[in-house]
Design a protein around this motif. Structure first.
Motif, PDB file in Angstrom:
ATOM      1  N   VAL A 170       0.494   1.536  -7.423  1.00  0.00           N
ATOM      2  CA  VAL A 170      -0.727   1.310  -6.646  1.00  0.00           C
ATOM      3  C   VAL A 170      -1.765   0.585  -7.496  1.00  0.00           C
ATOM      4  CG1 VAL A 170      -2.594   2.416  -5.360  1.00  0.00           C
ATOM      5  CG2 VAL A 170      -0.265   3.321  -5.196  1.00  0.00           C
ATOM      6  N   GLY A 171      -1.789   0.901  -8.792  1.00  0.00           N
ATOM      7  CA  GLY A 171      -2.720   0.224  -9.690  1.00  0.00           C
ATOM      8  C   GLY A 171      -2.400  -1.238  -9.927  1.00  0.00           C
ATOM      9  N   GLY A 172      -1.240  -1.693  -9.481  1.00  0.00           N
ATOM     10  CA  GLY A 172      -0.884  -3.096  -9.584  1.00  0.00           C
ATOM     11  C   GLY A 172      -0.242  -3.504 -10.890  1.00  0.00           C
ATOM     12  N   TYR A 173       0.045  -2.550 -11.767  1.00  0.00           N
ATOM     13  CA  TYR A 173       0.559  -2.903 -13.090  1.00  0.00           C
ATOM     14  C   TYR A 173       2.029  -3.299 -13.069  1.00  0.00           C
ATOM     15  CZ  TYR A 173      -3.878  -1.156 -14.790  1.00  0.00           C
ATOM     16  OH  TYR A 173      -5.222  -0.972 -15.005  1.00  0.00           O
ATOM     17  N   THR A 174       2.800  -2.815 -12.101  1.00  0.00           N
ATOM     18  CA  THR A 174       4.206  -3.224 -12.013  1.00  0.00           C
ATOM     19  C   THR A 174       4.360  -4.546 -11.269  1.00  0.00           C
ATOM     20  OG1 THR A 174       4.580  -2.067  -9.928  1.00  0.00           O
ATOM     21  CG2 THR A 174       4.984  -0.827 -11.973  1.00  0.00           C
ATOM     22  N   GLU A 175       3.360  -4.896 -10.474  1.00  0.00           N
ATOM     23  CA  GLU A 175       3.439  -6.041  -9.570  1.00  0.00           C
ATOM     24  C   GLU A 175       4.549  -5.872  -8.544  1.00  0.00           C
ATOM     25  OE1 GLU A 175       3.442  -9.796 -11.619  1.00  0.00           O
ATOM     26  OE2 GLU A 175       1.327  -9.605 -12.166  1.00  0.00           O
ATOM     27  N   ASP A 176       5.016  -4.643  -8.361  1.00  0.00           N
ATOM     28  CA  ASP A 176       5.965  -4.323  -7.296  1.00  0.00           C
ATOM     29  C   ASP A 176       5.215  -4.145  -5.984  1.00  0.00           C
ATOM     30  OD1 ASP A 176       8.274  -4.286  -8.778  1.00  0.00           O
ATOM     31  OD2 ASP A 176       8.243  -2.119  -9.124  1.00  0.00           O
ATOM     32  N   SER A 177       5.866  -4.470  -4.883  1.00  0.00           N
ATOM     33  CA  SER A 177       5.353  -4.075  -3.588  1.00  0.00           C
ATOM     34  C   SER A 177       5.475  -2.564  -3.443  1.00  0.00           C
ATOM     35  CB  SER A 177       6.135  -4.762  -2.467  1.00  0.00           C
ATOM     36  OG  SER A 177       5.819  -4.185  -1.215  1.00  0.00           O
ATOM     37  N   GLN A 178       4.447  -1.928  -2.918  1.00  0.00           N
ATOM     38  CA  GLN A 178       4.513  -0.486  -2.710  1.00  0.00           C
ATOM     39  C   GLN A 178       5.615  -0.115  -1.720  1.00  0.00           C
ATOM     40  OE1 GLN A 178       0.680   1.420  -1.977  1.00  0.00           O
ATOM     41  NE2 GLN A 178      -0.364  -0.246  -3.056  1.00  0.00           N
ATOM     42  N   ASP A 179       5.995  -1.053  -0.859  1.00  0.00           N
ATOM     43  CA  ASP A 179       7.019  -0.770   0.145  1.00  0.00           C
ATOM     44  C   ASP A 179       8.405  -0.604  -0.459  1.00  0.00           C
ATOM     45  OD1 ASP A 179       5.212  -0.812   2.208  1.00  0.00           O
ATOM     46  OD2 ASP A 179       5.504  -2.943   2.651  1.00  0.00           O
ATOM     47  N   LEU A 180       8.583  -0.934  -1.742  1.00  0.00           N
ATOM     48  CA  LEU A 180       9.866  -0.704  -2.390  1.00  0.00           C
ATOM     49  C   LEU A 180      10.062   0.759  -2.757  1.00  0.00           C
ATOM     50  CD1 LEU A 180      10.022  -3.784  -4.794  1.00  0.00           C
ATOM     51  CD2 LEU A 180      11.266  -3.466  -2.658  1.00  0.00           C
ATOM     52  N   TYR A 181       8.994   1.551  -2.659  1.00  0.00           N
ATOM     53  CA  TYR A 181       9.023   2.965  -3.023  1.00  0.00           C
ATOM     54  C   TYR A 181       8.829   3.796  -1.766  1.00  0.00           C
ATOM     55  CZ  TYR A 181       8.394   1.198  -7.761  1.00  0.00           C
ATOM     56  OH  TYR A 181       8.553   0.537  -8.949  1.00  0.00           O
TER      57      TYR A 181
END
Length: 292
Positions: A170-181
């Motif tokens: 959520v903090g944006g540090y992975t740059e992953d979409s939250q929808d992958l979790y």
């Protein structure tokens, strides 16, 4: 009585892994498989360009069929992206070209919290409530089901604590979409909480039906807190429900254990394909580091 406060131990990013169905490995090969765990993990970190993270680990504790590791808290996002995909790729490689006693599949839990870390390699390193929670998450039924309901090409299934998810994703540090979790309710012994499921390469029923148990016909949610014997058993009776459980997540944003909170998940049919951002490390060659 006078109670004296004490300082917290340092915050560490926590990674715990174990091998699926290790008990099914013939006794003749169990020592070999145990010795492979650090070899595979080191190779996975190097495969995705994170050998410095591996070298900077604060402690490494063998659990026989897996291990528990602690890292500086700053590297928490890297344990999600790119490490999970790197581990999947490494296990893929070993199945294709190595002569391991059996194809290996692993569950992974990721957390962050205060644990002991003296730097002196004591037996007690990594002690604390956060470490216990990380092991509990690894034993949770939702993450166990991911490997049971997927094909052999799905080699890694991860579960991520609320705190780690909010800090890193959520903090944006992975740059992953939250929808992958995919959020999932977990109850293991005294731990009742929400955690997040992540599968780098989903296959089988995970693609067909999703990551989570769906509602029963009639609209009533399946109680995830019931024992296995008390749950309805239906073939293909799972679906993601990430859209409809977000109201539940507000109860865990501060990482507070709600104790008797009951979670009802209403399925929407969305399927998390896991086809998100992937990291290509600078060097993806494999080196056999047995004994290194």
């Amino acid at each position: 009585m006078v109670h004296k406060a004490s300082e917290l131990p340092p915050y560490r990013a926590l990674l715990v892994v174990d091998i699926k169905e290790f008990s099914g490995v013939p006794g003749r090969y169990q020592a070999e498989v145990t010795d492979l765990v650090p070899v595979i993990l080191r190779s996975a970190f190097e495969r995705c360009g994170l050998i410095e993270v591996w070298s900077g680990r604060r402690f490494f504790i063998s659990t026989g069929d897996g291990c528990a590791m602690g890292f500086p808290s700053a590297v928490l996002p890297l344990l999600l992206t790119p490490f999970l995909q790197g581990l999947q790729d490494e296990l893929d490689y070993r199945d294709q070209v190595r002569a391991d006693p059996m194809p290996l599949r692993m569950r992974v839990s990721v957390n962050i919290g205060a644990v002991t870390d003296s730097g002196q390699e004591l037996m007690s390193e990594g002690s604390g409530a956060s470490r216990v929670e990380t092991h509990r998450l690894l034993d949770a039924q939702p993450v166990r089901d991911l490997l049971s309901r997927s094909g052999p090409a799905t080699r890694v299934a991860a579960i991520v604590s609320v705190r780690a998810f909010h800090d890193a994703v959520v903090g944006g540090y992975t740059e992953d979409s939250q929808d992958l979790y995919v959020p999932a309710p977990v109850q293991v012994k005294q731990l009742t909480d929400v955690a997040y499921l992540r599968v780098p390469s989903p296959t089988g029923d995970l693609l067909h039906s999703g990551f989570l148990p769906r509602t029963e016909p009639g609209g009533e949610g399946i109680d995830e807190h019931a024992s296995t014997e008390d749950r309805p058993q239906e073939a293909g009776s799972t679906t993601n429900s990430s859209q409809d459980v977000r109201g539940v997540l507000s109860q865990s944003r501060d990482h507070v254990n709600q104790g008797n909170t009951n979670y009802t998940f209403h399925g929407t049919g969305n399927v998390n394909s896991g086809a998100g951002n992937q990291f290509n490390g600078a060097d993806t060659r494999y080196y056999d580091r047995r004994g290194s």
